[in-house]
Design a protein around this motif. Structure first.
Motif, PDB file in Angstrom:
ATOM      1  N   VAL A  28       1.146  -1.341  -0.021  1.00  0.00           N
ATOM      2  CA  VAL A  28       0.160  -0.101  -0.051  1.00  0.00           C
ATOM      3  C   VAL A  28       0.741   1.426   0.265  1.00  0.00           C
ATOM      4  O   VAL A  28       2.325   0.692   0.942  1.00  0.00           O
ATOM      5  N   ALA A  30       0.879   5.361   0.613  1.00  0.00           N
ATOM      6  CA  ALA A  30       0.088   6.826   1.163  1.00  0.00           C
ATOM      7  C   ALA A  30       0.280   7.796   0.534  1.00  0.00           C
ATOM      8  O   ALA A  30       1.192   8.042  -1.095  1.00  0.00           O
ATOM      9  N   GLY A  31       1.531   8.570   1.089  1.00  0.00           N
ATOM     10  CA  GLY A  31       2.382   9.644   0.658  1.00  0.00           C
ATOM     11  C   GLY A  31       2.831   9.554   0.397  1.00  0.00           C
ATOM     12  O   GLY A  31       3.980  10.491  -0.025  1.00  0.00           O
ATOM     13  N   GLY A  32       3.400   7.998   1.335  1.00  0.00           N
ATOM     14  CA  GLY A  32       5.159   7.950   0.599  1.00  0.00           C
ATOM     15  C   GLY A  32       6.354   8.320   1.297  1.00  0.00           C
ATOM     16  O   GLY A  32       7.079   8.354   0.411  1.00  0.00           O
ATOM     17  N   THR A  33       6.360   9.073   2.035  1.00  0.00           N
ATOM     18  CA  THR A  33       7.428   9.751   2.980  1.00  0.00           C
ATOM     19  C   THR A  33       7.441   8.506   3.592  1.00  0.00           C
ATOM     20  O   THR A  33       9.434   8.970   4.347  1.00  0.00           O
ATOM     21  N   ASP A  34       7.670   7.712   4.468  1.00  0.00           N
ATOM     22  CA  ASP A  34       8.341   5.968   4.473  1.00  0.00           C
ATOM     23  C   ASP A  34       8.627   5.690   3.565  1.00  0.00           C
ATOM     24  O   ASP A  34       9.338   5.717   4.228  1.00  0.00           O
ATOM     25  N   TYR A  35       7.246   5.380   2.724  1.00  0.00           N
ATOM     26  CA  TYR A  35       7.957   4.273   1.471  1.00  0.00           C
ATOM     27  C   TYR A  35       8.889   4.736   1.354  1.00  0.00           C
ATOM     28  O   TYR A  35      10.416   4.192   0.556  1.00  0.00           O
ATOM     29  N   TRP A  75      -1.255  15.253   7.434  1.00  0.00           N
ATOM     30  CA  TRP A  75      -1.060  16.420   9.063  1.00  0.00           C
ATOM     31  C   TRP A  75      -1.490  17.434   9.236  1.00  0.00           C
ATOM     32  O   TRP A  75      -1.556  18.194   9.916  1.00  0.00           O
ATOM     33  N   THR A 107       0.429  11.561   5.899  1.00  0.00           N
ATOM     34  CA  THR A 107      -0.797  10.921   6.762  1.00  0.00           C
ATOM     35  C   THR A 107      -0.723  10.111   7.547  1.00  0.00           C
ATOM     36  O   THR A 107       0.001   9.433   8.445  1.00  0.00           O
ATOM     37  N   ASN A 111       1.303   6.972   8.704  1.00  0.00           N
ATOM     38  CA  ASN A 111       2.353   6.987  10.146  1.00  0.00           C
ATOM     39  C   ASN A 111       2.375   5.724  11.390  1.00  0.00           C
ATOM     40  O   ASN A 111       2.873   5.108  11.828  1.00  0.00           O
ATOM     41  N   ASP A 120       5.111   9.890  15.539  1.00  0.00           N
ATOM     42  CA  ASP A 120       4.813  10.986  16.608  1.00  0.00           C
ATOM     43  C   ASP A 120       3.683  11.150  16.900  1.00  0.00           C
ATOM     44  O   ASP A 120       2.789  11.498  17.845  1.00  0.00           O
ATOM     45  N   LEU A 163      -5.510  -0.715   6.323  1.00  0.00           N
ATOM     46  CA  LEU A 163      -6.796   0.801   7.422  1.00  0.00           C
ATOM     47  C   LEU A 163      -6.881   1.726   7.319  1.00  0.00           C
ATOM     48  O   LEU A 163      -6.904   2.675   5.853  1.00  0.00           O
TER      49      LEU A 163
HETATM   50  C1  LIG Z   1      12.054  14.336   5.697  1.00  0.00           C
HETATM   51  C2  LIG Z   1      11.690  13.324   6.590  1.00  0.00           C
HETATM   52  C3  LIG Z   1      10.754  13.914   7.956  1.00  0.00           C
HETATM   53  C4  LIG Z   1      10.211  12.805   8.833  1.00  0.00           C
HETATM   54  N1  LIG Z   1      10.168  13.597  10.217  1.00  0.00           N
HETATM   55  C5  LIG Z   1       8.886  12.520  10.776  1.00  0.00           C
HETATM   56  C6  LIG Z   1       8.364  13.056  12.379  1.00  0.00           C
HETATM   57  O1  LIG Z   1       9.294  13.985  12.944  1.00  0.00           O
HETATM   58  N2  LIG Z   1       7.578  12.509  12.796  1.00  0.00           N
HETATM   59  C7  LIG Z   1       6.979  11.535  11.893  1.00  0.00           C
HETATM   60  O2  LIG Z   1       6.230  10.694  13.694  1.00  0.00           O
HETATM   61  N3  LIG Z   1       7.183  10.579  11.585  1.00  0.00           N
HETATM   62  C8  LIG Z   1       7.832  11.480  10.209  1.00  0.00           C
HETATM   63  N4  LIG Z   1       8.240  11.616   9.198  1.00  0.00           N
HETATM   64  C9  LIG Z   1       7.844  10.140   8.700  1.00  0.00           C
HETATM   65  C10 LIG Z   1       6.295  10.194   7.674  1.00  0.00           C
HETATM   66  O3  LIG Z   1       6.782  11.692   7.098  1.00  0.00           O
HETATM   67  C11 LIG Z   1       5.596   9.493   8.341  1.00  0.00           C
HETATM   68  O4  LIG Z   1       5.257   8.294   9.197  1.00  0.00           O
HETATM   69  C12 LIG Z   1       3.791   9.517   7.823  1.00  0.00           C
HETATM   70  O5  LIG Z   1       2.784   9.807   8.500  1.00  0.00           O
HETATM   71  C13 LIG Z   1       3.486   8.949   6.949  1.00  0.00           C
HETATM   72  O6  LIG Z   1       2.965   8.609   6.231  1.00  0.00           O
HETATM   73  P1  LIG Z   1       2.413   8.224   4.556  1.00  0.00           P
HETATM   74  O7  LIG Z   1       1.561   8.864   4.478  1.00  0.00           O
HETATM   75  O8  LIG Z   1       3.541   9.243   3.669  1.00  0.00           O
HETATM   76  O9  LIG Z   1       3.321   6.760   4.420  1.00  0.00           O
HETATM   77  P2  LIG Z   1       3.557   5.661   2.951  1.00  0.00           P
HETATM   78  O10 LIG Z   1       5.410   5.937   3.428  1.00  0.00           O
HETATM   79  O11 LIG Z   1       3.071   5.717   2.035  1.00  0.00           O
HETATM   80  O12 LIG Z   1       3.320   4.540   4.004  1.00  0.00           O
HETATM   81  C14 LIG Z   1       4.227   4.171   4.766  1.00  0.00           C
HETATM   82  C15 LIG Z   1       3.355   2.745   5.440  1.00  0.00           C
HETATM   83  O13 LIG Z   1       2.289   2.439   5.348  1.00  0.00           O
HETATM   84  C16 LIG Z   1       1.894   1.183   4.994  1.00  0.00           C
HETATM   85  N5  LIG Z   1       0.067   2.299   4.149  1.00  0.00           N
HETATM   86  C17 LIG Z   1       0.007   3.674   4.490  1.00  0.00           C
HETATM   87  N6  LIG Z   1      -1.179   3.974   4.548  1.00  0.00           N
HETATM   88  C18 LIG Z   1      -1.491   2.334   4.979  1.00  0.00           C
HETATM   89  C19 LIG Z   1      -3.081   2.093   4.640  1.00  0.00           C
HETATM   90  N7  LIG Z   1      -4.092   3.071   4.814  1.00  0.00           N
HETATM   91  N8  LIG Z   1      -3.551   1.009   5.035  1.00  0.00           N
HETATM   92  C20 LIG Z   1      -2.649   0.116   5.148  1.00  0.00           C
HETATM   93  N9  LIG Z   1      -1.354   0.549   5.161  1.00  0.00           N
HETATM   94  C21 LIG Z   1      -0.723   1.962   5.099  1.00  0.00           C
HETATM   95  C22 LIG Z   1       2.315   1.422   3.695  1.00  0.00           C
HETATM   96  O14 LIG Z   1       2.690   0.007   2.994  1.00  0.00           O
HETATM   97  C23 LIG Z   1       4.204   1.788   4.562  1.00  0.00           C
HETATM   98  O15 LIG Z   1       4.565   0.417   4.614  1.00  0.00           O
HETATM   99  C24 LIG Z   1       9.543  11.941   7.910  1.00  0.00           C
HETATM  100  C25 LIG Z   1       9.131  11.695   7.543  1.00  0.00           C
HETATM  101  C26 LIG Z   1      10.336  12.540   6.735  1.00  0.00           C
HETATM  102  C27 LIG Z   1      11.592  11.990   5.371  1.00  0.00           C
END
Ligand SMILES: Cc1cc2nc3c(=O)[nH]c(=O)nc-3n(C[C@H](O)[C@H](O)[C@H](O)COP(=O)(O)OP(=O)(O)OC[C@H]3O[C@@H](n4cnc5c(N)ncnc54)[C@H](O)[C@@H]3O)c2cc1C
Length: 285
Positions: A28, A30-35, A75, A107, A111, A120, A163
């Motif tokens: 999956v 979503a925002g890709g910031t962890d992926y 966020w 998202t 997170n 967080d 989720l």
């Molecule tokens: C420069 C930088 C700084 C950051 N700082 C912080 C910080 O200060 N605090 C913090 O907590 N995080 C931080 N992060 C991490 C990240 O931004 C957050 O965890 C964010 O909320 C991840 O959301 P996303 O939508 O980008 O997830 P994604 O990267 O798209 O997905 C993350 C994981 O969750 C899974 N997934 C996503 N959505 C769903 C869903 N709905 N159902 C099932 N599986 C799902 C994906 O398969 C993947 O494994 C940072 C990242 C970067 C690159």
């Protein structure tokens, strides 16, 4: 031979996404910031289900006894939303997740599903007693957040589940609020060394009716502090409230030594931050 080809789907309806997940394991997105950061230099060999077009998973809605936050709510949306003081902890956390670009893309669902010990969003939601909603073709299931996050990057989500939302119960007391305190190595754009989510509900007699306290980055999974919560219950809600908390109230934490901080430092800071979060919140309420 290593796979180098991947498939990519971007459905517009949740039912189509669930159909795709039922057909086989998909990653999956979503925002890709962890992926994306986790895959730098890696071949793109996964079958990806991009859920960013699922508009019904965005936004925040008030229901009879809870608030529903769609998994794709960013966020930035959370930080700017007009929410009661009960959400102040989550909103403070939202403003501290990375910088603005990360807050615009990242998202709440991502997170929680990424399940980093330093996520967080987790401590404030634990303190609020949040649940997650998991959707699959078989239906929707609710689970307490404590039960959903199993360990470092491990959750109870099954491969066929998405989720879909985070459900935050409304507090029983009218006077209720939340707080979030985070310590990092610098002020902005930092991974937490220790962070605390706190909620307090105050009765008409001015005493704490219920407390929620959770600490992140001090164990593989953010933990609630039931002994500390009990120590606050029944006490007058005043600025000195945090002073009631003692080292034994945070003794269940198991911080690690790593490049960011030693375990001993984290333990010490955890108590200081929990006390600060409680006292600042009590003063505000
Ligand atoms: C420069 C930088 C700084 C950051 N700082 C912080 C910080 O200060 N605090 C913090 O907590 N995080 C931080 N992060 C991490 C990240 O931004 C957050 O965890 C964010 O909320 C991840 O959301 P996303 O939508 O980008 O997830 P994604 O990267 O798209 O997905 C993350 C994981 O969750 C899974 N997934 C996503 N959505 C769903 C869903 N709905 N159902 C099932 N599986 C799902 C994906 O398969 C993947 O494994 C940072 C990242 C970067 C690159």
């Amino acid at each position: 031979m290593a796979r180098t080809l991947s498939s990519y789907q971007r459905p517009r309806a949740v039912d189509d996404a669930l159909e795709a997940l039922a057909a086989g394991p998909l990653t999956v997105l979503a925002g890709g910031t962890d992926y994306y950061p986790a895959r730098v230099g890696e071949p793109c060999d996964e079958d990806v289900l991009d859920i960013t077009a699922l508009e019904e998973l965005r936004g925040i809605a008030e229901r009879h006894d809870h608030w529903r936050i769609g998994a794709l709510t960013t966020w930035s949306t959370l930080a700017r939303a007009d929410l009661p003081p009960w959400f102040e902890g989550l909103q403070l956390a939202a403003r501290e997740v990375g910088g603005e670009q990360i807050q615009n893309a990242g998202t709440i669902g991502g997170n929680l599903c990424n399940a980093s010990p330093a996520a967080d969003g987790v401590p404030p939601l634990l303190a609020q007693g949040a649940m997650v909603e998991l959707a699959s073709r078989a239906g929707r299931e609710r689970m307490r957040l404590e039960e959903f996050i199993l360990g470092n990057r491990r959750t109870a989500r099954r491969p066929e589940q998405l989720l879909s939302a985070v459900l935050v119960p409304k507090p029983a007391a009218r006077r209720a609020g939340g707080h979030f305190v985070k310590l990092g190595a610098r002020r902005y754009l930092v991974i937490s060394l220790v962070m605390v989510g706190a909620t307090l509900e105050v009765g008409d007699d001015g005493r704490v009716a219920a407390a929620g306290l959770a600490v992140g980055a001090c164990a593989p999974v953010a933990r609630r502090l039931p002994a500390a919560e009990r120590a606050l219950e029944g006490a007058p809600c005043e600025e000195r409230l945090g002073a009631l908390l003692q080292p034994e109230h945070v003794s269940g934490l198991a911080p690690i030594d790593d490049v960011r901080a030693s375990a001993a430092y984290r333990s010490d800071v955890a108590l200081t931050l929990v006390r600060r979060a409680v006292s600042e919140l009590a003063a505000r309420l």
